[in-house]
Structures are given as structure tokens and as C-alpha cells.
Enzyme design. Structure first.
Site, PDB file in Angstrom:
ATOM      1  N   ALA A 275       0.742  -1.156  -0.122  1.00 15.62           N
ATOM      2  CA  ALA A 275       0.283  -0.168  -0.276  1.00 15.62           C
ATOM      3  C   ALA A 275       0.778   1.605  -0.337  1.00 15.62           C
ATOM      4  O   ALA A 275       1.929   0.981   0.212  1.00 15.62           O
ATOM      5  CB  ALA A 275      -0.874   0.422   1.081  1.00 15.62           C
TER       6      ALA A 275
ATOM      7  N   GLY B  99       0.578  -4.748   1.078  1.00 18.37           N
ATOM      8  CA  GLY B  99      -0.613  -5.009   0.458  1.00 18.37           C
ATOM      9  C   GLY B  99      -0.373  -5.652  -1.292  1.00 18.37           C
ATOM     10  O   GLY B  99      -1.310  -6.084  -1.575  1.00 18.37           O
TER      11      GLY B  99
ATOM     12  N   GLU C 260      -0.518  -9.459  -0.216  1.00 18.11           N
ATOM     13  CA  GLU C 260      -1.950 -10.011  -0.092  1.00 18.11           C
ATOM     14  C   GLU C 260      -2.705  -9.778  -1.570  1.00 18.11           C
ATOM     15  O   GLU C 260      -3.792 -10.622  -1.856  1.00 18.11           O
ATOM     16  CB  GLU C 260      -2.520  -8.374   0.789  1.00 18.11           C
ATOM     17  CG  GLU C 260      -2.146  -8.194   2.321  1.00 18.11           C
ATOM     18  CD  GLU C 260      -2.064  -7.352   2.820  1.00 18.11           C
ATOM     19  OE1 GLU C 260      -2.233  -6.399   2.240  1.00 18.11           O
ATOM     20  OE2 GLU C 260      -2.845  -7.873   4.455  1.00 18.11           O
TER      21      GLU C 260
ATOM     22  N   GLU D 299       4.557  -4.635   6.735  1.00 22.66           N
ATOM     23  CA  GLU D 299       4.281  -4.104   8.051  1.00 22.66           C
ATOM     24  C   GLU D 299       4.786  -3.842   8.962  1.00 22.66           C
ATOM     25  O   GLU D 299       5.033  -2.353   9.880  1.00 22.66           O
ATOM     26  CB  GLU D 299       2.433  -4.205   7.426  1.00 22.66           C
ATOM     27  CG  GLU D 299       1.915  -4.342   6.996  1.00 22.66           C
ATOM     28  CD  GLU D 299       1.937  -5.866   5.526  1.00 22.66           C
ATOM     29  OE1 GLU D 299       2.808  -6.094   5.305  1.00 22.66           O
ATOM     30  OE2 GLU D 299       0.998  -5.431   4.876  1.00 22.66           O
TER      31      GLU D 299
HETATM   32  N1  CAA Z   1       4.781   3.016  -0.756  1.00 25.04           N
HETATM   33  C1  CAA Z   1       4.924   4.384  -1.108  1.00 25.04           C
HETATM   34  N2  CAA Z   1       6.060   4.098  -2.344  1.00 25.04           N
HETATM   35  C2  CAA Z   1       6.915   3.991  -2.044  1.00 25.04           C
HETATM   36  C3  CAA Z   1       6.503   2.289  -1.049  1.00 25.04           C
HETATM   37  C4  CAA Z   1       5.340   1.620  -0.849  1.00 25.04           C
HETATM   38  N3  CAA Z   1       5.163   0.692  -0.168  1.00 25.04           N
HETATM   39  N4  CAA Z   1       7.303   1.261  -1.185  1.00 25.04           N
HETATM   40  C5  CAA Z   1       8.458   2.054  -2.447  1.00 25.04           C
HETATM   41  N5  CAA Z   1       8.424   3.221  -2.456  1.00 25.04           N
HETATM   42  C6  CAA Z   1       8.786   4.304  -3.413  1.00 25.04           C
HETATM   43  C7  CAA Z   1      10.030   4.963  -2.715  1.00 25.04           C
HETATM   44  O1  CAA Z   1       9.663   5.562  -1.603  1.00 25.04           O
HETATM   45  C8  CAA Z   1      11.090   5.331  -3.283  1.00 25.04           C
HETATM   46  O2  CAA Z   1      10.316   6.955  -4.065  1.00 25.04           O
HETATM   47  P1  CAA Z   1      11.414   7.924  -4.435  1.00 25.04           P
HETATM   48  O3  CAA Z   1      12.202   7.814  -5.182  1.00 25.04           O
HETATM   49  O4  CAA Z   1      10.551   8.751  -4.651  1.00 25.04           O
HETATM   50  O5  CAA Z   1      11.445   8.422  -3.000  1.00 25.04           O
HETATM   51  C9  CAA Z   1      10.422   4.896  -5.304  1.00 25.04           C
HETATM   52  O6  CAA Z   1       8.980   3.827  -4.218  1.00 25.04           O
HETATM   53  C10 CAA Z   1      11.929   3.036  -5.253  1.00 25.04           C
HETATM   54  O7  CAA Z   1      12.416   2.790  -3.324  1.00 25.04           O
HETATM   55  P2  CAA Z   1      13.370   2.982  -3.253  1.00 25.04           P
HETATM   56  O8  CAA Z   1      14.381   3.633  -3.412  1.00 25.04           O
HETATM   57  O9  CAA Z   1      12.964   2.321  -1.679  1.00 25.04           O
HETATM   58  O10 CAA Z   1      13.985   1.013  -3.953  1.00 25.04           O
HETATM   59  P3  CAA Z   1      15.018   0.061  -3.386  1.00 25.04           P
HETATM   60  O11 CAA Z   1      15.380  -1.234  -4.432  1.00 25.04           O
HETATM   61  O12 CAA Z   1      15.866   0.693  -2.399  1.00 25.04           O
HETATM   62  O13 CAA Z   1      13.869  -0.670  -2.455  1.00 25.04           O
HETATM   63  C11 CAA Z   1      11.939  -2.220  -1.346  1.00 25.04           C
HETATM   64  C12 CAA Z   1      12.511  -1.528  -2.373  1.00 25.04           C
HETATM   65  C13 CAA Z   1      12.907  -3.048  -0.740  1.00 25.04           C
HETATM   66  C14 CAA Z   1      11.429  -2.445  -1.830  1.00 25.04           C
HETATM   67  C15 CAA Z   1      12.184  -0.710  -0.203  1.00 25.04           C
HETATM   68  O14 CAA Z   1      11.463   0.387  -1.159  1.00 25.04           O
HETATM   69  C16 CAA Z   1      10.835  -1.164   0.788  1.00 25.04           C
HETATM   70  O15 CAA Z   1      11.099  -0.845   2.045  1.00 25.04           O
HETATM   71  N6  CAA Z   1       9.164  -0.640  -0.248  1.00 25.04           N
HETATM   72  C17 CAA Z   1       7.639  -0.403   1.810  1.00 25.04           C
HETATM   73  C18 CAA Z   1       7.533  -1.662   1.229  1.00 25.04           C
HETATM   74  C19 CAA Z   1       6.541  -1.872   2.580  1.00 25.04           C
HETATM   75  O16 CAA Z   1       6.663  -1.940   3.635  1.00 25.04           O
HETATM   76  N7  CAA Z   1       5.829  -2.377   2.554  1.00 25.04           N
HETATM   77  C20 CAA Z   1       4.106  -2.236   3.033  1.00 25.04           C
HETATM   78  C21 CAA Z   1       3.845  -0.744   2.887  1.00 25.04           C
HETATM   79  S1  CAA Z   1       2.287  -1.125   4.193  1.00 25.04           S
HETATM   80  C22 CAA Z   1       0.923  -1.921   3.876  1.00 25.04           C
HETATM   81  O17 CAA Z   1       0.558  -1.971   2.540  1.00 25.04           O
HETATM   82  C23 CAA Z   1      -0.575  -1.925   4.327  1.00 25.04           C
HETATM   83  C24 CAA Z   1      -1.549  -2.891   4.343  1.00 25.04           C
HETATM   84  O18 CAA Z   1      -0.948  -4.042   4.159  1.00 25.04           O
HETATM   85  C25 CAA Z   1      -2.621  -2.673   3.392  1.00 25.04           C
END
Ligand code: CAA
Length: 257
Positions: free
Chosen positions: A65, A108, A111, A131
């Protein structure tokens, strides 16, 4: 239909729905979820489409998400808006839906893949429910569906630590049905979806319904439910055609009735 956050492509009786926010690793914001829901509804209503594939790109199916969109939500706003309920459109679709996953399927994203009927994973796929590292818990069915897919111990470990699993581990523990070379993921997914699309659609719908019932019922109820659906297939012309074709050693010509 023109969408901003997904790309659609039709291949015969199969529609590909490609999540398309590559700069944000296909983070699932409200616009994308609404567009995906709309595209699934349109596919369901389109009699020329018999199977659906949801996919992302090489780097990400979806990294979860959209954290930037969620950051300022409060309990009251999220509870009153019930924003996750929008995600459920996919689970109401009766047509078969395959998730073709390469790269990250996190939070998400994982999911969403688990809401599909089955998951085909590229070798590069990585699954996780991270998460907990954000100070929240999975909210689109992760604690429930992952536990049913992989069992309590692994689901608990994944959800409590946020660690990712690779495609091989995901196949070993039953989260994905098959692992495919990255360069063949889309062609193999289309082939699989086309194979299903060429079967009798009413039987495919009933089979999907019956498997899903297994997740909402006791075994004895599920077996009884399956038996009734099985008997109902004998009212289909496609049942007569399928069995006659077998006996006559030819390919069946299903008419979906
Ligand atoms: N939401 C918003 N933006 C996201 C994102 C997310 N879930 N995942 C990645 N992005 C964005 C980053 O912010 C970045 O944007 P900017 O260039 O504008 O800063 C871009 O995508 C590229 O990401 P990274 O620079 O972080 O890429 P990376 O290769 O270094 O890392 C990754 C990849 C390990 C997937 C890392 O991006 C990450 O950990 N992302 C978040 C994963 C996460 O926590 N997901 C759970 C979300 S909460 C949820 O999903 C709730 C639910 O159950 C409904």
C-alpha cells in the site's frame, strides 16, 4: 478505457492488467486500487474475456500500500472511510484471476497476489509482509491468507519479523503454484490463462467457487457443497460435449452453456 495507473492488454480471451506506477514500485494508492477494481469489473462483464492476469514489472509486482498516502491517516478517518474495503473488488470476480509476480510483492502487494486464484512467480519474486517495520500490521488480509497458505509458524515468522521470502521458498511452502524464468513469466502466464479460458467457463466458475468454499467451511460442509456443484455440472451442454469428445477421441468444442 484509459487508466493512469494500470495498462490493459487483451490477448485473445485473456486480459492482462499491468500495474503501472514504476517510479513508486507500483505502490498501491487509492487511484490504482480503484482503477484495478474498475478494470476487473469491466473484464467480468466482457463476454469476450474468460481469464484475467494481474502483473507488475521486472522490479515490482507491488511494494505494498502507498505509505506516503497512508502516513497521515487516523484511526477515525481510516475506519470511517474503510479504505481497504475497496481492495475487495478482486475477490468478488467470478472469472479466474492469475497473479504473475516478478520482483517485490510486499505488504499489500503480497496481499493482492494472494487475493488472486493462484500465483505464478518469476525467479526474481520476493514476498513479504513488512508492515511490522512501519509500526502497523497487514491490513488487506495478510494475517489471514498468508496463514492459510503457508501455515502458522512461517506466517507468524514472516509477519512478526517482516522478512522476505524468495520464489523457491514461496513454492516450497505453497504460496505460489510455480516458479518460472523471469523472461518467460508473461508468456507462460498467458498460456496458462488461455488454457483455462478455452475450457467450459461455467465449469471453471464452479470449480473456483468450490475451491474458495474450502476456506470458509468445515470439511464436511465443503465436501457436500462440492458434491452439489458437481451434480449441477450435469445440466451443462458442455458436460455432454466434454464427455462425448473424450469418447470420440477429439477436442471438445465448449459453448459455455
Ligand atoms: N509506498 C510508497 N512508496 C513506495 C513504497 C510504498 N509501499 N515502496 C516503495 N516506494 C517508493 C519509494 O519511496 C521510492 O520513491 P522515491 O524515489 O520517490 O523516494 C521508490 O518507490 C523506490 O523505492 P526505494 O528507493 O525504496 O527502492 P529500493 O530498491 O531501495 O527498495 C524496497 C525496495 C525494499 C521494496 C523498499 O522500497 C521498501 O521497503 N518499500 C516499502 C515496502 C513496505 O513496507 N510495504 C508495506 C506497505 S504497508 C501496507 O502494504 C499495508 C497493508 O497491508 C494494506
Amino acid at each position: 478505457m484509459n487508466y493512469e495507473t494500470i495498462i490493459t492488454e487483451t490477448k485473445g480471451k485473456v486480459i492482462l492488467l499491468m500495474l503501472n506506477r514504476p517510479d513508486q514500485l507500483n505502490a498501491l494508492n487509492a487511484e490504482l486500487i480503484d482503477e484495478l477494481g474498475d478494470a476487473i469489473k469491466n473484464a467480468e462483464n466482457n463476454e469476450n474475456i474468460s481469464a484475467i492476469i494481474i502483473t507488475g514489472n521486472d522490479k515490482a509486482f507491488a511494494a505494498g500500500a502507498d505509505i506516503k498516502e497512508m502516513k497521515d491517516k487516523s484511526f477515525a478517518s481510516s475506519y470511517m472511510e474503510n479504505f481497504i474495503s475497496r481492495w475487495e473488488a478482486i475477490t468478488f470476480c467470478r472469472k479466474p484471476i492469475i497473479a504473475a509476480v516478478a520482483g517485490y510483492a510486499l505488504g499489500g502487494g503480497c496481499e493482492l497476489a494472494m487475493m488472486c486464484d493462484f500465483i505464478l512467480a518469476a525467479e526474481s519474486a520476493k514476498f513479504g509482509q513488512p508492515e511490522i517495520k512501519l509500526g502497523i500490521i497487514p491490513g488487506a488480509g495478510g494475517t489471514q491468507r498468508l496463514s492459510r497458505f503457508v501455515g502458522k509458524s512461517k506466517a507468524m515468522e514472516m509477519i512478526l519479523t517482516g522478512r522476505m521470502m524468495d520464489a523457491d521458498e514461496a513454492e516450497r511452502c505453497g504460496l505460489v503454484s510455480r516458479v518460472i524464468k523471469d523472461e518467460e513469466l508473461i508468456s507462460e502466464s498467458i498460456k496458462t490463462a488461455t488454457d483455462i479460458a478455452n475450457l467450459s467457463s461455467p465449469s471453471v466458475f464452479l470449480a473456483k467457487d468450490s475451491v474458495n468454499y474450502a476456506y470458509n467451511s468445515a470439511l464436511s460442509q465443503g465436501v457436500e457443497y462440492e458434491r452439489k456443484l458437481f451434480y449441477s455440472t450435469f445440466s451443462l451442454n458442455d458436460q455432454k460435449e466434454g464427455m462425448e469428445a473424450f469418447i470420440e477421441k477429439r477436442k471438445p468444442n465448449f459453448k459455455n452453456c
